[in-house]
Design an enzyme around this catalytic site. Structure first.
Site, short mmCIF file in Angstrom:
data_model
loop_
_atom_site.label_atom_id
_atom_site.label_comp_id
_atom_site.label_asym_id
_atom_site.label_seq_id
_atom_site.Cartn_x
_atom_site.Cartn_y
_atom_site.Cartn_z
N GLY A 1 142.62 -54.12 -21.46
CA GLY A 1 142.35 -55.45 -20.95
C GLY A 1 141.81 -55.37 -19.54
N CYS A 2 141.17 -56.44 -19.09
CA CYS A 2 140.58 -56.41 -17.75
C CYS A 2 141.66 -56.28 -16.68
CB CYS A 2 139.70 -57.63 -17.52
SG CYS A 2 140.51 -59.22 -17.79
N TYR A 3 142.63 -57.19 -16.67
CA TYR A 3 143.69 -57.09 -15.67
C TYR A 3 144.49 -55.78 -15.78
CZ TYR A 3 142.99 -62.15 -14.90
OH TYR A 3 142.46 -63.39 -14.62
N PHE B 1 137.18 -54.70 -9.25
CA PHE B 1 136.25 -54.23 -10.27
C PHE B 1 135.65 -55.44 -10.97
CE2 PHE B 1 140.55 -54.45 -11.79
CZ PHE B 1 140.49 -54.93 -13.09
#
Length: 309
Positions: A116-118, A287
């Site tokens: 996942g992104c987080y 990011f």
């Protein structure tokens, strides 16, 4: 030998579109997507996924699980960009820099689940420190992160870029039930025994993430401080390409963190800030939520898997 066929299932979402853009001009693969009239045809989708070498799933969780169930060709390899399989033990976690040997595991895997992104930022900061014993695995971790509105997918993009953009909220904290689906993923791969408190937010910018983790040195072992934490992260990422730990002299000059500074790249910057008077440390990751947090990571994993095609 002919170039491998890479099938993107779900190429019209925010992640799928960026993966397509990153791959469409490459000559080492044959990129395949379904025509608009075929995207909801379950029979055609099953045919496509069983005819490819590597499938990249950019689908909602339920649809990703269904797509995997349709695979009968044992040669088909999968990169799943959804959260459907992220904590499954028979899937390889697609964060190559997470630990030594992880890139090799991804290269040889049949099933890879994109982080996942987080969690990319959270695991990137925490796992090396927990593994080294600098942070106890039962430390009461709290995380705060702000993502661009593309993190909401097409709904977020439409809200901020569509006809009603003028009334879109400039900032919103969400996940107030403290049950965000990324928390178990963060706990598992950061090697924590306790569920972290995770508070995410969206800002009025398209993409980019800044994620922070505060630490109280009084709760850590004697001798652990900002420089030892920084040194641990710097050693862990010393030989990798896409994760950079900012030198302390560089981070000490920063007065703010811009979540958009790495947009369009597959890079992640980690920083350590510390207050010696009050014995506080702040870990930070920046990011692109559509780069290292999604599409860029999928392409990085694809490139690793292609080395063993």
């Amino acid at each position: 030998m002919s170039a491998p066929i890479v099938f993107i299932d779900g190429d019209q979402g925010t992640t799928g579109l960026q993966i397509h853009d990153r791959l469409c001009n490459r000559t080492d693969i044959r990129l395949f997507t379904l025509a608009a009239a075929e995207r909801k045809d379950s029979r055609r989708r099953a045919e496509a996924i069983n005819a490819c070498d590597i499938a990249i799933l950019c689908l909602p969780d339920a649809a990703a699980r269904e797509a995997v169930r349709t695979i009968v060709n044992p040669a088909v390899r999968v990169i799943d960009a959804s959260s459907a399989h992220r904590t499954q033990p028979d899937w390889i976690y697609g964060f190559p820099e997470m630990s030594p040997g992880q890139a090799g595991k991804i290269a040889g895997a049949r099933r890879v689940t994109n982080p996942g992104c987080y969690p990319t930022g959270a695991v990137g900061l925490l796992r090396p420190l927990v593994q080294a014993g600098l942070i106890p695995d039962n430390y009461p971790i709290s995380l705060h992160a702000v993502s661009g509105y593309s993190g909401r997918g097409r709904a977020g993009v439409e809200q901020h870029e569509g006809p009603g953009a003028a009334s879109a909220r400039s900032y919103q904290v969400y996940g107030l039930e403290l049950a965000h689906k990324h928390a178990p993923e963060i706990q598992q791969y950061a090697l924590l025994t306790e569920r972290p408190i995770f508070v995410p937010a969206y800002g009025a910018f398209r993409q980019g993430i800044v994620l922070t983790v505060p630490l109280a040195l009084r709760l850590l072992a004697p001798g652990v401080n900002g420089p030892t934490v920084h040194a641990c992260l710097a050693r862990h990422y010393a030989e990798v390409t896409h994760v950079r730990v900012l030198p302390q002299h560089e981070s000490s000059t920063l007065k703010h963190l811009d979540p958009q500074v790495l947009n369009g790249t597959n890079d992640m910057h980690l920083s350590v800030f510390h207050d010696t008077e009050h014995r506080h440390v702040l870990l930070a990751a920046i990011f692109d939520n559509l780069g290292k947090g999604a599409s860029g990571a999928a392409v990085q994993n694809l490139d690793l898997m292609l080395t063993q095609h």
